[in-house]
Motif scaffolding. Structure first.
Motif, mmCIF file in Angstrom:
data_model
loop_
_atom_site.group_PDB
_atom_site.id
_atom_site.type_symbol
_atom_site.label_atom_id
_atom_site.label_comp_id
_atom_site.label_asym_id
_atom_site.label_seq_id
_atom_site.Cartn_x
_atom_site.Cartn_y
_atom_site.Cartn_z
ATOM 1 N N ALA A 197 -14.874 1.594 -1.457
ATOM 2 C CA ALA A 197 -14.328 0.274 -1.177
ATOM 3 C C ALA A 197 -15.840 -0.358 -0.143
ATOM 4 C CB ALA A 197 -13.443 0.406 0.042
ATOM 5 N N ALA A 233 -12.514 7.414 -1.411
ATOM 6 C CA ALA A 233 -12.202 5.867 -1.189
ATOM 7 C C ALA A 233 -12.775 4.994 -0.253
ATOM 8 C CB ALA A 233 -10.555 5.685 -0.892
ATOM 9 N N ALA A 234 -13.090 5.514 0.835
ATOM 10 C CA ALA A 234 -13.562 4.393 1.911
ATOM 11 C C ALA A 234 -15.036 4.013 1.403
ATOM 12 C CB ALA A 234 -13.624 5.095 3.256
ATOM 13 N N ASP A 267 -7.795 -1.699 1.111
ATOM 14 C CA ASP A 267 -6.962 -0.849 2.294
ATOM 15 C C ASP A 267 -7.159 0.817 1.889
ATOM 16 O OD1 ASP A 267 -5.537 0.464 4.296
ATOM 17 O OD2 ASP A 267 -3.697 -0.260 3.379
ATOM 18 N N CYS A 268 -8.277 1.135 2.806
ATOM 19 C CA CYS A 268 -8.556 2.662 2.600
ATOM 20 C C CYS A 268 -7.792 3.677 3.328
ATOM 21 C CB CYS A 268 -10.011 2.739 3.040
ATOM 22 S SG CYS A 268 -11.154 1.620 2.221
ATOM 23 N N SER A 292 -6.987 4.139 -2.125
ATOM 24 C CA SER A 292 -7.336 2.978 -1.494
ATOM 25 C C SER A 292 -6.248 1.883 -2.400
ATOM 26 C CB SER A 292 -8.774 2.310 -1.782
ATOM 27 O OG SER A 292 -8.759 2.587 -3.217
ATOM 28 N N SER A 302 0.834 -1.304 0.027
ATOM 29 C CA SER A 302 0.071 0.094 0.121
ATOM 30 C C SER A 302 0.774 1.290 -0.034
ATOM 31 C CB SER A 302 -0.813 0.165 1.237
ATOM 32 O OG SER A 302 -1.589 -0.972 1.217
#
Length: 719
Positions: A94, A90-91, A80-81, A64, A49
């Protein structure tokens, strides 16, 4: 790599506040699954990441990261945010394409503002949540206090599955009350030693085990009956109960890890593989026609593209979820949003910047591809048997706006192209070329968000830009009726110009009766409306234009020209040059010349008559007012209220929500310019807010005077 079937795939969003250790946990998960040979470190800038230069420069996640791990014949797709609320897009993306959220907590701080925000998003979307306490080796970690805090915020649905024997630098063991075993590790972590629970921990472990069994039984009638009979459940029955409880958000299990030392990570993966709901067990997504789309491998093929990444030497990498059917390398699909055809020349599964080539992906799986011709974030690709389109991701309104300029004006077009490309990667950046404000505006989620954009523009695109305060889209209106007339006369050899317009202006509101009689300076004006035109204004409000001319004083063919002249002044109000709105104009008299009258003459006469009347009609400036909701810890409530009141905000109400107070206020947009930064400063980053347009309201007299003075000074300077 084997092709995993829908009932072997689990999709998980990894969420948590900045600093909770998501990137470090990602390294440990990939290492344990054998996808990487050694764990990277953020400080060494070699993690799977956070591999983009901007992330390495600032030391925080901006994008992310999509990756997968294979464990016990299951495939876990994990996203993974970023932890910062500035990168909430991004969260939310996801959470919409995964089925379970793992919410990571920093062992030192417990449930922080990011935890609260992310939990709120899971609540709105109805996603299962697993709490994961990390950094148990921190000397300030107090696991019992974190458990108490979680229970006070989220209630008795919070159920621990594990607890550490001790926390701090000596942490190396925990008790698992689902398996009723002790797990311990050597200094390097990795594979645990699994033993019976020591005597001094048996009583505590048994109490927590009973709570877990009861919570598992509550979500299934058969299990509940069995629990009442025997007061216990088998390990498999507990797993089944926990899975159903997770899916229904009837319980939030709590796990422990120390990701930095690779302790507890294997056990976490076991739980995710064995217990987390499968794709097929979660509520179905609906397409834009409201039809349910089942993740059926035998159904027609539909791919939803949820993320675009731009990588050096590769270009655009498009990430997708297989919503239905299956996709093979070489498949030809139709873009339902853009009407184009695409060939899936290559398919990959993701591991950050690394990609593993595959030949097929089935319903429920997540993958990526490159070299597509015309696919944007949010598009759907279908085979010939499918007509799906999806738009289920709803992003929050922007909270922070800046006008952006290229330092070198010749690079403006290049800057716009780069901004539009970046928006493909992050849909919460909104780019607007405002005709009204004569500025290019970039709207985002916070100062942090826009600072990242500036860094990328200057370092990746090599375009120097500067941010400026955005102008405010004020509106002008009138508060009383007024009358004016204007004669436009121009003689210059040959045909001249002549037009005379007499008109009345007054404030307009929906449903007002048609005009009949007006009195100005003791003189009465009777109105007999011959025609009425309502013009909805693209900037809000209306212009109502009434022709009341009798006796042929002005030919009806000149009325559109008069209306055009009025509209020109509506587009540039006389007080501040802002749009005017909610005005009724009655043209009741005038004169024309048999030879010299033409459309331009009446356009100019109408424009000037309207301008003169507007200035006499008690003109007022309106400002945009926004509804603001602030989520704030109770100990900071007073400071936040005082700050809002200092911004001319009107407090509308307060409620308590999951350990935080929610403050609702109406605040002028002008006063919200730097609110992100101020709120963070007042609350130590522990509060967040959302805002949305509410209405236009009159500005106070002192504010109006200043705005008019500033506009006049600017006009004088330009002249």
């Amino acid at each position: 790599m084997k092709v995993y079937q829908t009932n072997e795939i689990k999709n998980i969003a990894l969420l948590g506040n900045d600093g909770s250790g998501k990137t470090t946990l990602t390294e440990a998960l990939l290492y344990e699954a054998g996808l990487i040979k050694r764990r990277g470190r953020i400080t060494a800038k070699n993690t799977v990441s956070d591999y983009f230069p901007v992330e390495q420069e600032y030391g925080y996640s901006v994008f992310s990261t999509v990756y997968h791990v294979e464990w016990n014949n299951k495939k876990l797709n994990i996203i993974d945010c970023p932890g910062s609320d500035d990168f909430v897009g991004a969260a939310l993306t996801a959470l919409n394409v995964t089925d379970t959220a793992v919410l990571l907590l920093n062992g030192q701080y417990g449930a922080e503002v990011g935890t609260q925000n992310h939990f709120r998003y899971t609540e709105k979307l109805g996603k299962p949540v697993i709490f994961l306490v990390n950094q148990l080796d921190d000397e300030k970690c107090d696991y019992d206090a974190i458990l108490e805090q979680l229970t006070s915020i989220y209630g008795n649905k919070v159920v621990p599955v594990q607890y550490p024997i001790k926390t701090g630098p000596d942490f190396n063991a925990l008790i698992d009350v689902l398996l009723m075993k002790k797990y311990s590790w050597g200094p390097e972590g990795g594979e645990p030693t699994i033993e019976e629970i020591p005597e001094d921990q048996k009583e505590k472990a048994m109490e927590m085990h009973k709570v877990l069994v009861e919570a598992a039984a509550e979500n299934d009638e058969t299990l509940m009956e069995k629990f009442f009979e025997s007061e216990t459940l088998t390990e498999d029955e507990m797993r089944e109960g926990i899975r159903k409880g997770l899916a229904a958000r009837g319980m939030f299990p709590v796990f422990c890890v120390c990701a930095g030392k690779d302790m507890g990570v294997r056990r976490l993966m076991e739980f995710l593989g064995n217990v987390v709901p499968f794709v097929s067990e979660m509520p179905k997504v609906h397409n834009t026609r409201g039809m349910e789309v089942t993740p059926d491998v035998d159904g027609p093929t539909s791919l939803y593209f949820f993320k675009t990444g731009v990588e050096p030497h590769i270009g655009e990498v498009q990430y997708f979820k297989v919503m239905s059917g299956k996709v093979h390398e070489g498949d030809d699909l139709n873009n339902a949003d853009r009407g184009s055809k695409e060939r899936m020349s290559q398919l990959f599964v993701c591991a950050g910047a690394n990609r593993i080539k595959v030949e097929e992906l089935v319903a429920g799986d997540i993958g990526c591809t490159v070299k597509l011709k015309d696919v944007k974030t949010g598009n759907t690709l279908n085979d010939k048997n499918s007509e799906n389109r999806f738009n289920f991701i709803k992003y929050p309104n922007p909270k922070y706006t800046r006008a952006v300029k290229a330092v070198n004006e010749a690079e403006t077009e290049k800057m716009m192209n780069a901004l539009n490309r970046m928006r493909e990667e992050d849909p919460t950046w909104v780019v607007e070329q405002s005709k009204e404000l004569r500025q290019i505006l970039v709207h985002g989620q916070g100062e942090f968000h826009l600072r990242t954009l500036k860094w990328r523009m200057e370092n990746n695109e090599k375009i120097a830009i500067k941010f400026e305060e955005p102008r405010i889209p004020y509106r002008e209106t009138i508060t009383k009726a007024a009358r004016a007339d204007y004669r436009h006369k121009k003689q210059s050899g040959g045909a001249g110009q002549f037009g005379e317009v007499h008109l009345i202006v007054e404030p307009y509101y929906e449903g007002m009766p048609d005009p009949e009689v007006y009195r100005f300076n003791g003189q009465e004006f009777r109105i007999n409306a011959r025609s009425k035109e309502e013009v909805p204004l693209e900037w809000g409000g209306k212009l109502v234009f009434i022709n009341s001319v009798v006796g042929g004083a002005i030919d009806a063919r000149f009325m559109p020209a008069i209306l055009k002249g009025v509209m020109q002044r509506m587009e540039q109000g006389p007080l501040t040059g802002s749009y005017a709105r909610d005005v009724r104009v009655i043209v009741y008299d005038g004169k024309m010349h048999p030879v010299d009258s033409n459309e331009i003459s009446f356009m100019l006469a109408g424009r000037n008559a309207f301008s003169m009347a507007f200035k006499e009609a008690g003109p007022k400036i309106l400002e945009p007012i926004y509804d603001v909701e602030v989520f704030v810890p109770s100990d900071k409530m007073g400071d936040v209220m005082s700050d809002l009141q200092g911004r001319r905000g009107m407090i509308m109400g307060m409620t308590s929500e999951n350990g935080y107070e929610k403050l609702v206020a109406k605040v002028p947009l002008k006063e919200m310019s730097n609110y992100c930064t101020s709120l963070s400063s007042i609350t130590g980053g522990r509060a967040s807010f959302i805002m949305s347009f509410a209405s236009y309201e009159l500005v106070p007299a002192d504010v109006q005077e200043k705005l008019v003075r500033d506009f006049e000074a600017k006009q004088d300077k330009e002249e």
